[in-house]
Design an enzyme around this catalytic site. Structure first.
Site, PDB file in Angstrom:
ATOM      1  N   TYR A 175      -1.789  -9.833   3.610  1.00  0.00           N
ATOM      2  CA  TYR A 175      -0.955  -8.741   4.107  1.00  0.00           C
ATOM      3  C   TYR A 175      -1.344  -8.399   5.535  1.00  0.00           C
ATOM      4  O   TYR A 175      -2.402  -8.787   6.037  1.00  0.00           O
ATOM      5  CB  TYR A 175      -1.086  -7.508   3.211  1.00  0.00           C
ATOM      6  N   CYS A 176      -0.452  -7.666   6.218  1.00  0.00           N
ATOM      7  CA  CYS A 176      -0.706  -7.177   7.572  1.00  0.00           C
ATOM      8  C   CYS A 176       0.117  -5.916   7.775  1.00  0.00           C
ATOM      9  O   CYS A 176       0.715  -5.399   6.829  1.00  0.00           O
ATOM     10  CB  CYS A 176      -0.374  -8.244   8.617  1.00  0.00           C
ATOM     11  N   THR A 177       0.204  -5.424   8.987  1.00  0.00           N
ATOM     12  CA  THR A 177       0.855  -4.135   9.229  1.00  0.00           C
ATOM     13  C   THR A 177       2.349  -4.164   8.925  1.00  0.00           C
ATOM     14  O   THR A 177       2.861  -3.343   8.173  1.00  0.00           O
ATOM     15  CB  THR A 177       0.638  -3.693  10.689  1.00  0.00           C
ATOM     16  N   ILE A 204       2.238  -3.524   5.241  1.00  0.00           N
ATOM     17  CA  ILE A 204       1.670  -2.277   4.740  1.00  0.00           C
ATOM     18  C   ILE A 204       2.657  -1.128   4.903  1.00  0.00           C
ATOM     19  O   ILE A 204       2.805  -0.280   4.006  1.00  0.00           O
ATOM     20  CB  ILE A 204       0.374  -1.939   5.502  1.00  0.00           C
TER      21      ILE A 204
END
Length: 311
Positions: A175-177, A204
């Protein structure tokens, strides 16, 4: 709040990306849109802002080209324009990994919706990896996520090669922003021989928007690349400020450090900055405060300064 801030990206084959620069820039400027967009053969990435009509005109421009179908776009709102000018830049990659041939246009992992993310990362056979930089992970992360301790996204491939064996780990979730880094990371992981690769669709921010806090597996706050610095689970501005010496998020406790000087330095960068840099930052801060006293906005004022580059 009459300013719309649109963060967008899309991996798609753009063989003519150089030819798109001029018409895209002209459209944005004619609509009063400001910010920065990156164009590459693998797609588009960036953050722009303008009034509702202007952003809608940009969305319509994308809709007229089938290559932009499914573009990821998230909106936030502000009272003032956070950018000073409009730029469209040509790049080798829209998010820099530095590994030739890796592109989600060619192969990509399994997209996981926020509603199903908890089930995936609760599987004991799944290795959960945070693909963001170390300073972002320090602000908040999903429970049990691995922190690669990278300074930039370029370091991610080396981390994988040195620490994760595709023969032993069969299921990986990342996952990432906002979704762009983990999407590209999923393409890389598949190229390295991992069997099952998952990534959080929308990142996120989409998870926080979608999943009720009482059901959430997110811990802490989320660093964002705009003047909010961090957001909490309700997507409201968080408790962190930002150091304008190194651009890292800093907590209230860190601001009590003798190494924190407003607009100049923090405990993370004080020893790395030269005396010349500190003097220059001191002068910038002085000019900001003088401008505020006159009721004006200095170009370096943190109230409108935004960082949109994703490394």
């Amino acid at each position: 709040m009459n300013i719309v801030i649109a963060a967008l990206y899309h991996f798609t084959a753009l063989d003519d990306y150089r030819a798109l620069k001029s018409p895209l820039l002209q459209l944005c400027e004619s609509q009063g849109i400001k910010g920065s967009l990156l164009l590459a053969a693998e797609g588009i990435n960036g953050t722009v802002s303008g009034n509702r009509n202007g952003i809608d005109a940009l969305i319509e421009w994308f809709a007229r080209d089938a290559r932009f179908d499914g573009i990821s776009l998230k909106e936030a709102y502000a009272d003032e324009q956070p950018f000073y000018r409009m730029k469209v830049k040509l790049k080798k990659e829209i998010v820099t990994m530095g590994v030739p041939g890796v592109s989600p246009v060619r192969q990509v992992g399994t997209y996981v919706s926020p509603e199903k993310w908890n089930d995936i990362i609760s599987d004991p056979e799944v290795l959960l990896i945070d693909t963001r930089n170390e300073y972002e992970v320090a602000v908040g992360k999903f429970a049990n996520a691995v922190d690669p301790h990278t300074e930039t996204f370029r370091e991610f491939p080396d981390y994988v090669k040195q620490n994760i064996d595709s023969k032993k780990i069969k299921k990986v979730a990342m996952y990432c922003t906002g979704g762009i880094r983990c999407e590209k990371a999923s393409s890389y992981m598949l190229s390295e021989g991992f069997d099952e690769v998952y990534h959080l669709q929308g990142g996120i921010l989409k998870y926080l928007e979608t999943v009720p806090q009482e059901q959430s597996l997110w811990q802490g706050e989320c660093f964002v690349f705009d003047n909010r610095v961090t957001v909490n689970h309700a997507l409201e501005p968080g408790s962190y400020s930002q150091c304008y010496g190194c651009r890292r998020p800093i907590s209230e406790q860190e601001m009590q450090s003798p190494y924190y000087v407003k607009g100049v330095s923090c405990p993370h960068c004080y020893r790395q900055l030269s005396e010349e840099q500190k003097a220059r930052f001191h002068e910038r801060q002085r000019q900001i405060e003088l401008a505020r006293a006159r009721g004006e906005t200095h170009i370096g004022d943190k109230a409108t300064a935004s960082a949109i580059k994703v490394q």
